[in-house]
Design an enzyme around this catalytic site. Structure first.
Site, PDB file in Angstrom:
ATOM      1  N   HIS A  38       0.853  -1.194   0.000  1.00 36.73           N
ATOM      2  CA  HIS A  38       0.000   0.000   0.000  1.00 36.73           C
ATOM      3  C   HIS A  38       0.884   1.238   0.000  1.00 36.73           C
ATOM      4  O   HIS A  38       1.753   1.385   0.848  1.00 36.73           O
ATOM      5  CB  HIS A  38      -0.908   0.008   1.234  1.00 36.73           C
TER       6      HIS A  38
ATOM      7  N   TYR B  49      -9.697   5.526   6.728  1.00 39.51           N
ATOM      8  CA  TYR B  49      -9.985   5.853   8.135  1.00 39.51           C
ATOM      9  C   TYR B  49     -11.032   6.976   8.119  1.00 39.51           C
ATOM     10  O   TYR B  49     -10.810   8.014   7.486  1.00 39.51           O
ATOM     11  CB  TYR B  49      -8.725   6.351   8.837  1.00 39.51           C
TER      12      TYR B  49
ATOM     13  N   PRO C 212      -5.815   0.251  18.155  1.00 41.67           N
ATOM     14  CA  PRO C 212      -5.453  -0.191  16.795  1.00 41.67           C
ATOM     15  C   PRO C 212      -5.487   0.916  15.742  1.00 41.67           C
ATOM     16  O   PRO C 212      -5.114   0.700  14.602  1.00 41.67           O
ATOM     17  CB  PRO C 212      -6.498  -1.259  16.492  1.00 41.67           C
TER      18      PRO C 212
ATOM     19  N   LYS D 185      -0.205  -0.187  14.993  1.00 47.90           N
ATOM     20  CA  LYS D 185       1.146  -0.291  15.543  1.00 47.90           C
ATOM     21  C   LYS D 185       1.385  -1.531  16.400  1.00 47.90           C
ATOM     22  O   LYS D 185       2.536  -1.838  16.726  1.00 47.90           O
ATOM     23  CB  LYS D 185       1.460   0.954  16.384  1.00 47.90           C
TER      24      LYS D 185
ATOM     25  N   TYR E 161       3.299   6.517  10.235  1.00 47.23           N
ATOM     26  CA  TYR E 161       2.503   5.357   9.814  1.00 47.23           C
ATOM     27  C   TYR E 161       3.408   4.293   9.186  1.00 47.23           C
ATOM     28  O   TYR E 161       3.246   3.103   9.448  1.00 47.23           O
ATOM     29  CB  TYR E 161       1.434   5.791   8.813  1.00 47.23           C
TER      30      TYR E 161
HETATM   31  C1  PHB Z   1      -7.118  -4.269  10.154  1.00 45.44           C
HETATM   32  O1  PHB Z   1      -7.002  -4.545   8.945  1.00 45.44           O
HETATM   33  O2  PHB Z   1      -7.628  -5.064  10.978  1.00 45.44           O
HETATM   34  C2  PHB Z   1      -6.618  -2.923  10.637  1.00 45.44           C
HETATM   35  C3  PHB Z   1      -5.912  -2.127   9.765  1.00 45.44           C
HETATM   36  C4  PHB Z   1      -5.439  -0.885  10.205  1.00 45.44           C
HETATM   37  C5  PHB Z   1      -5.693  -0.472  11.497  1.00 45.44           C
HETATM   38  C6  PHB Z   1      -6.408  -1.296  12.375  1.00 45.44           C
HETATM   39  C7  PHB Z   1      -6.884  -2.518  11.946  1.00 45.44           C
HETATM   40  O3  PHB Z   1      -5.244   0.742  11.914  1.00 45.44           O
END
Ligand code: PHB
Ligand code: APR
Length: 404
Positions: free
Chosen positions: A75, A204, A296, A300, A394
């Protein structure tokens, strides 16, 4: 009591323990893994799968990256939607070419388990009463029960990779530990579905109705999350209710493309920031979730576990290959520097992206806090410098080398 001997006992066969075991074994450093659950149970845990470059490099060094390199998705960025207005965080452009790898943690664990089994390396599943002994002496050991037999493994060092609910952190006397914690006033309702993801990369979403995240596991498997109140229950959410709420929080173009289907996993997880200091006590080292937990939002958790593993792995190579036992005192300081960076980023992203309205805070109302955070998010999204700050963290800050 049966006695075994090894150089390093690893408690826990999650990503931390398995990755550390694989790296050490490749350097000829003997280790035994003790895992409380079955392998299938460990593989049943659904977890995020955004890997920083540092973790990708470690998996390649460990010789377990073939499937990741074949099936993982690189990504180059992710979207942040602020009540439907989207901003692309171009990781590749903002960090001079760095990216992240989207490859489920379950798959990482599966690859590590397969490698350990293929090498016929010792791992004791369903070990019970695991207990580090004499960790401040020169003869530490770990006692445990396995298939009804009592065992003691004599070792040089113990790696506590046994997660937040493990035994290792509690082995450090309370008066020697400082624990920092924040419990967030909301949880994440997560759904896994065998449907094509709504977007090639992650979205997000900050929304007045609450946070949402659109993630993925593959071209035909999606992972979605909704912010829900702390006292919410998964049985309150039918699949239909989940999809309808997700559509409300996604940006319009994504909502229009959303393909829904039956959930194959649905659960609510609390959000917590937690750090235990120090991460070492005598010959015991805390690694990964045993020492720290992040919300989450910043993806991280797995990546901080990987950087702990990298530091401990370097230290153990120096101990056994150069005879430098003094360097073990560097572990906690180096590991915690990066842990706190990850904790701060995850805390910051959580505060900016979640809705705090209705939350009573010590020094202000949730509405007021949300207004501060909405302004903060708008400022950082609105400038290249701000987007670079997000991007650099990130993709992951650099791993720190040991001091000579
Ligand atoms: C996930 O794919 O479960 C996931 C991805 C990014 C995040 C949290 C969870 O920040
Ligand atoms: N004895 C032996 N094994 C134990 C004990 C014990 N007393 N207590 C816990 N374990 C095992 C658990 O069953 C689990 O398999 O230790 C393992 C810890 O694994 P994780 O909790 O996954 O922690 P870690 O390996 O550090 O990985 C961190 O996993 O939970 C996610 O979000 C987290 O992505 C992060 C990553």
């Amino acid at each position: 009591m049966k006695t075994l001997t090894t150089q390093i006992v690893i408690i826990g066969a999650g990503p931390s323990g398995l990755l550390l075991g694989q790296l050490l074994s490749k350097q000829g450093i003997d280790n035994i893994i003790l895992e409380r659950m079955t392998g299938d149970y460990v593989l049943g845990r659904i977890r995020a799968g955004i890997l920083e470059q540092g973790m990708v490099d470690l998996l390649r060094e460990a010789g377990v990256s073939e499937r990741m390199d074949a099936e993982g998705e690189v990504h180059e960025g992710y979207e942040i939607s602020n009540n439907g207005e989207t901003t692309y965080i171009n990781l590749h452009e903002l960090t001079g070419g760095k990216t992240v790898m989207c490859y489920g943690q379950v798959e990482v664990t599966r690859d590590l388990m397969a490698a350990r089994e293929a090498a016929n390396l010792p791992i004791y599943y369903e070990s019970t009463d695991v207990q580090p002994q004499n960790v401040t002496s020169e003869q530490p050991s770990v006692t445990f029960t396995y298939q009804g037999e009592q065992y003691e493994v004599q070792c040089d060092y113990i790696a506590g990779c046994d997660g937040f609910h493990g035994v290792s952190r509690k082995t450090i006397p309370q008066e020697k530990r400082t624990e920092h914690e924040r419990i967030y006033p909301f949880g994440w309702l997560g759904v896994l579905s065998d449907t094509p993801p709504v977007s090639e990369e992650l979205i997000y979403c900050k929304h007045d109705r609450g946070f949402a995240l659109a993630s993925r596991r593959s071209a035909n498997r999606s992972r979605y999350y909704l912010q829900v109140p702390l006292d919410d229950k998964v049985e309150n959410w039918s699949d239909e209710a989940f999809w309808e709420e997700l559509k409300r929080r996604l940006p319009a173009d994504a909502a229009a493309k959303l393909e829904t289907g039956p959930s194959i996993e649905k659960s609510i997880a609390p959000l917590r920031s937690f750090v235990c200091e120090p991460m070492q006590y005598g010959h015991l080292f805390l690694v990964g979730d045993a020492a720290h937990i992040v919300p989450p939002t910043g993806a991280k958790g797995l990546n901080l576990a990987a950087s702990d593993v990298a530091t401990l792995y370097k230290i153990m190579c120096r101990v056994y290959q150069q005879g430098d036992k003094e360097c073990i005192t560097q572990y906690s300081e180096i590991a915690l520097r990066r842990v706190w960076n990850g904790e701060r980023f995850s805390w910051w992203m959580s505060n900016m992206l979640h809705d705090y309205s209705g939350v009573e805070m010590a020094d202000m109302g949730g509405e007021t806090f949300s207004r501060f955070m909405t302004s903060e998010l708008g400022y950082y999204l609105g400038s290249e410098a701000g987007r670079r700050v997000m991007a650099e963290q990130y993709v992951g800050l650099p791993y720190e080398e040991l001091r000579d």
